[in-house]
Design an enzyme around this catalytic site. Structure first.
Site, PDB file in Angstrom:
ATOM      1  N   SER A 323       0.802  -1.226   0.000  1.00  0.00           N
ATOM      2  CA  SER A 323       0.000   0.000   0.000  1.00  0.00           C
ATOM      3  C   SER A 323       0.833   1.272   0.000  1.00  0.00           C
ATOM      4  CB  SER A 323      -0.910   0.022   1.236  1.00  0.00           C
ATOM      5  OG  SER A 323      -1.790  -1.065   1.247  1.00  0.00           O
ATOM      6  N   HIS A 407      -7.528   0.102   6.084  1.00  0.00           N
ATOM      7  CA  HIS A 407      -7.131  -1.287   6.342  1.00  0.00           C
ATOM      8  C   HIS A 407      -7.184  -1.643   7.829  1.00  0.00           C
ATOM      9  CE1 HIS A 407      -6.180  -2.356   2.247  1.00  0.00           C
ATOM     10  NE2 HIS A 407      -5.455  -1.254   2.113  1.00  0.00           N
TER      11      HIS A 407
END
Length: 470
Positions: A323, A407
């Site tokens: 990410s 997340h």
């Protein structure tokens, strides 16, 4: 001088001509009932007449369907200014009727005091629920029965989001609209589809146009992401919008958790044999419908894809992301510019960076990425600072970084920081080329989710917590 007078006269006549055109158009509209594209105040009564007819609901289902279709056509024929005026009209005049609400609340208070009048109290509660359902929501519900009506409503809310700003009436309207769409886009109504290379070209173009994290560079690129044996793409589809993926995620099946996005996306890279893949890596997730902002489809998508991959590929043991860290640069620049630079190793890292690194060069000069000595010199302080950013920089109880918050809210933990994980111009600008792995351990997802939402606790690997103490 004479020329200037002629120009002034010409402009005056042109303005007068436009005034007369507008006056003539207004007169024709009054006669014909036509609504101008900009929906000026003089035409509001024409739209309100159609809205009121839809809400009155006289006639049968066919008549109601026809009235809703005609009003929808009116909205689509308006220009941007006109559609915004339409939305303002709904926000200002078609909310909850406060007079009716006061009467119903008074009635509920009256019957609620009588412990023996249960049926009356339940009836009053039903009346209260009905009264709290605004006229505009009853109107929007009628569009759902039209062909592609739900797509029309998603587009309408997208325009409302762009318009609302701080306006209290528009924001109240948007909250109602969002709640309505949440009920229609409940996870139970959505279908998880795997998108493959043989999908229709229009669908592939949608993926390319809406990819928000790692832009698709060519048809070879998208073919590699869809057709390679170690690549997957999954999307949520609503039955009433079968050609429009609502949100989609790209997945790579790898051996081990990757640390560099350029290597992961490389078309020339060797494919991993499915039998050797032990890790599923989510490297990008993108939404296509701004009108569904706040509906929260992303968290369900990740979990559904984890379930699907676990079922289809029993050998997969790890589920991780690779990410970006989009807010790191702005946070660090604000930190170094302020007087309060923290304490302990945070303060030490800021001081080292200011003496040995040039922030402008680190975040924007492409030559920095190739300068091995300069890169190595600031590696340790940047890793420490980025760890503090992900673990300790908060907005309320939530992580300041939007990707981290997404997340962590879904139950992931912070697994690893990746030095020079994204050496693209965008990666350098956002995070000095740093990337992060968020890890989804199936047995820990629920407990991580609860800890984060209840106490703001962020679970991380020892390599991450160790950087806080360096």
């Amino acid at each position: 001088m004479l020329t200037a007078r002629k120009l002034t006269l010409g402009r005056s006549l042109q303005q007068l001509r436009q005034v007369w055109i507008d006056a003539g158009q207004m007169a024709r509209n009054r006669i014909t009932g036509a609504i101008r594209p900009g929906l000026p105040p003089e035409d509001h009564h024409l739209v309100q007449r159609q809205i009121d007819a839809c809400l009155l609901g006289s006639g049968g289902a066919v008549s109601a369907h026809a009235r809703a279709a005609e009003l929808g056509r009116v909205y689509l024929d308006l220009d941007l200014k006109g559609r915004r005026n339409f939305l303002r009209l709904l926000a200002a005049h078609y909310g909850v009727d406060t007079t009716d609400l006061r009467q119903v609340v008074d009635h509920w208070l009256e019957v609620s005091l009588d412990s023996d009048a249960q049926s009356g109290r339940l009836k009053a509660e039903a009346e209260l629920r009905t009264t709290l359902r605004s006229a505009r929501i009853r109107l929007l519900t009628q569009f759902n029965d039209l062909p592609e009506g739900i797509k029309f409503l998603v587009g309408m809310r997208s325009e409302l989001i762009a318009l609302k700003g701080e306006d209290p009436q528009l924001n109240a309207f948007d909250r109602e609209f969002k709640n309505l769409l949440e009920s229609w886009f409940d996870i139970g109504f959505l279908e998880l589809h795997r998108i493959t290379w043989d999908a229709p070209a229009a669908l592939l173009e949608t993926l390319a146009n809406y990819e928000a994290v790692h832009p698709i560079r060519s048809w070879r690129d998208i073919k590699h992401r869809l057709a390679a044996a170690d690549r997957r793409c999954y999307a949520f589809i609503h039955p009433q919008m079968p050609n429009d993926p609502l949100i989609f995620v790209w997945v790579a099946l790898t051996h081990g958790i990757p640390d560099n996005i350029q290597n992961l996306l490389s078309i020339q890279g060797a494919e991993v044999e499915l039998g050797e893949a032990n890790t599923a890596v989510f490297y990008s997730i993108s939404a296509t419908q701004s009108g569904l902002d706040g509906v929260g489809l992303g968290s369900f998508l990740i979990k559904r894809v984890v379930d699907r991959l676990s079922r289809d590929h029993k050998q997969l043991k790890e589920f991780s992301t690779l990410s970006p860290i989009p807010g790191f640069a702005s946070w660090l620049q604000e930190l170094t510019a302020g007087e309060d630079r923290g304490s302990g190793n945070l303060s030490d890292a800021v001081g080292w960076l200011q003496h040995h690194g040039d922030l402008n060069r680190i975040f924007s000069d492409r030559s920095w990425v190739r300068d091995v000595a300069a890169v190595d010199q600031v590696r340790e302080p940047l890793l420490v600072l980025c760890t503090h950013y992900l673990m300790e920089a908060k907005r309320g109880e939530s992580a300041l970084d939007p990707v981290a918050n997404f997340h962590l809210s879904n139950g992931a933990s912070i697994e690893r920081l990746n030095w020079l994980g994204d050496t693209s111009k965008r990666g350098q600008l956002q995070s000095a080329c740093l990337m992060v792995n968020y890890r989804y351990r199936l047995k820990d997802i629920e407990s991580n989710h609860e800890a984060y939402h209840t106490d703001g606790k962020i679970v991380c690997a020892k390599s991450i917590s160790g950087l806080l103490k360096t």
